[in-house]
Design a protein around this motif. Structure first.
Motif, PDB file in Angstrom:
ATOM      1  N   GLU A   5       6.399  -7.677  -2.861  1.00 40.35           N
ATOM      2  CA  GLU A   5       6.649  -6.727  -1.777  1.00 40.35           C
ATOM      3  C   GLU A   5       5.369  -6.021  -1.372  1.00 40.35           C
ATOM      4  OE1 GLU A   5      11.240  -5.377  -2.655  1.00 40.35           O
ATOM      5  OE2 GLU A   5       9.627  -4.372  -3.720  1.00 40.35           O
ATOM      6  N   ALA A   6       4.520  -5.736  -2.352  1.00 42.27           N
ATOM      7  CA  ALA A   6       3.283  -5.015  -2.080  1.00 42.27           C
ATOM      8  C   ALA A   6       2.339  -5.814  -1.185  1.00 42.27           C
ATOM      9  CB  ALA A   6       2.589  -4.660  -3.389  1.00 42.27           C
ATOM     10  N   GLU A   7       2.212  -7.105  -1.433  1.00 38.40           N
ATOM     11  CA  GLU A   7       1.290  -7.927  -0.641  1.00 38.40           C
ATOM     12  C   GLU A   7       1.726  -8.027   0.814  1.00 38.40           C
ATOM     13  OE1 GLU A   7       1.905 -11.241   0.648  1.00 38.40           O
ATOM     14  OE2 GLU A   7      -0.047 -11.130   1.585  1.00 38.40           O
ATOM     15  N   LEU A   8       3.021  -8.201   1.052  1.00 41.23           N
ATOM     16  CA  LEU A   8       3.490  -8.303   2.432  1.00 41.23           C
ATOM     17  C   LEU A   8       3.292  -6.979   3.159  1.00 41.23           C
ATOM     18  CD1 LEU A   8       4.692  -9.981   4.642  1.00 41.23           C
ATOM     19  CD2 LEU A   8       6.973  -9.427   3.801  1.00 41.23           C
ATOM     20  N   PHE A   9       3.480  -5.882   2.440  1.00 46.31           N
ATOM     21  CA  PHE A   9       3.203  -4.575   3.032  1.00 46.31           C
ATOM     22  C   PHE A   9       1.742  -4.474   3.443  1.00 46.31           C
ATOM     23  CE2 PHE A   9       1.269  -0.438   2.040  1.00 46.31           C
ATOM     24  CZ  PHE A   9       1.791   0.307   3.081  1.00 46.31           C
ATOM     25  N   ALA A  10       0.854  -4.860   2.530  1.00 49.94           N
ATOM     26  CA  ALA A  10      -0.579  -4.763   2.808  1.00 49.94           C
ATOM     27  C   ALA A  10      -0.959  -5.597   4.019  1.00 49.94           C
ATOM     28  CB  ALA A  10      -1.382  -5.199   1.588  1.00 49.94           C
ATOM     29  N   VAL A  54     -11.466   1.770  -8.039  1.00 55.06           N
ATOM     30  CA  VAL A  54     -12.564   1.791  -7.071  1.00 55.06           C
ATOM     31  C   VAL A  54     -12.585   0.481  -6.300  1.00 55.06           C
ATOM     32  CG1 VAL A  54     -15.066   1.942  -6.764  1.00 55.06           C
ATOM     33  CG2 VAL A  54     -13.933   3.352  -8.497  1.00 55.06           C
ATOM     34  N   ARG A  55     -12.438  -0.617  -7.023  1.00 53.91           N
ATOM     35  CA  ARG A  55     -12.413  -1.934  -6.399  1.00 53.91           C
ATOM     36  C   ARG A  55     -11.217  -2.076  -5.448  1.00 53.91           C
ATOM     37  NH1 ARG A  55     -14.902  -6.637  -4.662  1.00 53.91           N
ATOM     38  NH2 ARG A  55     -13.595  -8.444  -5.037  1.00 53.91           N
ATOM     39  N   LEU A  56     -10.068  -1.519  -5.837  1.00 50.60           N
ATOM     40  CA  LEU A  56      -8.880  -1.584  -4.984  1.00 50.60           C
ATOM     41  C   LEU A  56      -9.108  -0.836  -3.678  1.00 50.60           C
ATOM     42  CD1 LEU A  56      -5.884  -2.316  -4.509  1.00 50.60           C
ATOM     43  CD2 LEU A  56      -5.296  -0.147  -5.633  1.00 50.60           C
ATOM     44  N   TYR A  57      -9.606   0.394  -3.784  1.00 49.36           N
ATOM     45  CA  TYR A  57      -9.850   1.181  -2.569  1.00 49.36           C
ATOM     46  C   TYR A  57     -10.914   0.508  -1.699  1.00 49.36           C
ATOM     47  CZ  TYR A  57      -6.945   5.241  -3.656  1.00 49.36           C
ATOM     48  OH  TYR A  57      -5.877   6.087  -3.880  1.00 49.36           O
ATOM     49  N   HIS A  58     -11.915  -0.073  -2.329  1.00 51.43           N
ATOM     50  CA  HIS A  58     -12.935  -0.801  -1.579  1.00 51.43           C
ATOM     51  C   HIS A  58     -12.314  -1.980  -0.819  1.00 51.43           C
ATOM     52  CE1 HIS A  58     -16.484  -3.204  -0.622  1.00 51.43           C
ATOM     53  NE2 HIS A  58     -15.916  -4.217  -1.266  1.00 51.43           N
ATOM     54  N   THR A  59     -11.441  -2.719  -1.501  1.00 57.19           N
ATOM     55  CA  THR A  59     -10.816  -3.898  -0.903  1.00 57.19           C
ATOM     56  C   THR A  59      -9.942  -3.528   0.286  1.00 57.19           C
ATOM     57  OG1 THR A  59     -10.843  -5.196  -2.936  1.00 57.19           O
ATOM     58  CG2 THR A  59      -9.132  -5.747  -1.339  1.00 57.19           C
ATOM     59  N   VAL A  60      -9.056  -2.568   0.092  1.00 56.19           N
ATOM     60  CA  VAL A  60      -8.148  -2.169   1.174  1.00 56.19           C
ATOM     61  C   VAL A  60      -8.937  -1.566   2.333  1.00 56.19           C
ATOM     62  CG1 VAL A  60      -6.218  -0.658   1.794  1.00 56.19           C
ATOM     63  CG2 VAL A  60      -6.205  -1.855  -0.407  1.00 56.19           C
ATOM     64  N   SER A  61      -9.977  -0.797   2.016  1.00 59.60           N
ATOM     65  CA  SER A  61     -10.801  -0.203   3.077  1.00 59.60           C
ATOM     66  C   SER A  61     -11.529  -1.268   3.883  1.00 59.60           C
ATOM     67  CB  SER A  61     -11.829   0.759   2.467  1.00 59.60           C
ATOM     68  OG  SER A  61     -11.194   1.874   1.876  1.00 59.60           O
ATOM     69  N   LYS A  62     -12.103  -2.238   3.202  1.00 59.75           N
ATOM     70  CA  LYS A  62     -12.883  -3.281   3.860  1.00 59.75           C
ATOM     71  C   LYS A  62     -12.082  -4.006   4.933  1.00 59.75           C
ATOM     72  CE  LYS A  62     -15.281  -7.664   2.869  1.00 59.75           C
ATOM     73  NZ  LYS A  62     -16.519  -7.369   3.603  1.00 59.75           N
ATOM     74  N   MET A  92      -1.633   3.077   1.580  1.00 62.19           N
ATOM     75  CA  MET A  92      -1.496   1.737   1.019  1.00 62.19           C
ATOM     76  C   MET A  92      -1.927   1.700  -0.439  1.00 62.19           C
ATOM     77  SD  MET A  92      -2.933  -0.534   4.208  1.00 62.19           S
ATOM     78  CE  MET A  92      -2.895  -2.078   3.301  1.00 62.19           C
ATOM     79  N   CYS A  93      -3.068   2.327  -0.741  1.00 66.70           N
ATOM     80  CA  CYS A  93      -3.576   2.288  -2.114  1.00 66.70           C
ATOM     81  C   CYS A  93      -2.658   3.019  -3.078  1.00 66.70           C
ATOM     82  CB  CYS A  93      -4.984   2.860  -2.171  1.00 66.70           C
ATOM     83  SG  CYS A  93      -6.233   1.769  -1.446  1.00 66.70           S
TER      84      CYS A  93
END
Length: 213
Positions: A5-10, A54-62, A92-93
């Motif tokens: 569910e999380a991936e489809l949301f993203a 940190v990596r998660l926030y970087h990924t979603v931000s990018k 999202m994060c």
């Protein structure tokens, strides 16, 4: 919810955000510069877990027209981008952190291998984030093929953010990725992360206060 569910949301949120930003760029053609905001945030994670948040926030931000700067060796970050984009990254994060932690706990409970708990968890968290990165990267390439103006929007946004970064921080050092020893955790995390689906409560024009997970 699950990581499916999380991936489809993203991915759904990413597409809607691109559509919204494209429509706003058409409306604001006369404006010379984008308005880039900066939001400071202290992430709450254990040192034994590694820097996966940190990596998660970087990924979603990018992949949502923002950029993350980590402050030294602390757990503090700064997110830069237009306000709506930053708000969506934060929302999202927060959902993804909850989903990843829940799935990691379940995976560890079911795990019957040689890795110790902290080794498994560190690898799982980073593996999940890497899976999300690959999923969002694939989607952005698809959006660039399907939606006129996405490539130009991304490049224009990167220039505006780079100018803000230089203004605030000057020249930055690039961090180095750490090698993980937990192969089982990394594999399970990657599979879960790449198959994440987040899809509820997203409609054009909603603010983060109106989004329902």
């Amino acid at each position: 919810g699950s990581l499916h569910e999380a991936e489809l949301f993203a991915s759904t949120a990413n597409k809607l955000l691109m559509e919204y930003n494209l429509s706003m760029s058409d409306i604001n053609l006369g404006e010379k510069k984008q308005s880039i905001d900066d939001v400071g945030l202290e992430l709450k994670y254990s040192k034994s877990d590694g820097d996966w948040m940190v990596r998660l926030y970087h990924t979603v931000s990018k992949f949502n027209l923002c950029k993350v700067i980590k402050i030294g060796q602390s757990t503090k970050i700064v997110i830069l981008g237009e306000k709506l984009n930053v708000d969506l990254v934060l929302f999202m994060c927060s959902q993804l952190v909850h989903s990843i932690k829940s799935l990691c706990s379940q995976r560890w409970k079911d795990y019957d291998g040689p890795e110790k708990k902290n080794t498994f968890k560190r690898a799982y968290y980073m593996g999940a984030v890497n899976g999300i990165y690959d999923k969002l990267e694939q989607q952005q390439k698809e959006l660039e093929r399907e939606m006129v103006g996405v490539t130009a929007l991304v490049r224009t946004n990167e220039v505006a953010i780079s100018e803000k970064v230089s203004e605030m921080f000057g020249k930055l050092k690039t961090g180095k990725a750490k090698r993980l020893s937990g192969q089982d955790g990394a594999f399970l995390g990657y599979q879960d992360g790449k198959n994440m689906q987040l899809n509820k409560g997203l409609q054009n024009g909603q603010t983060t206060e109106n989004l329902v997970f």
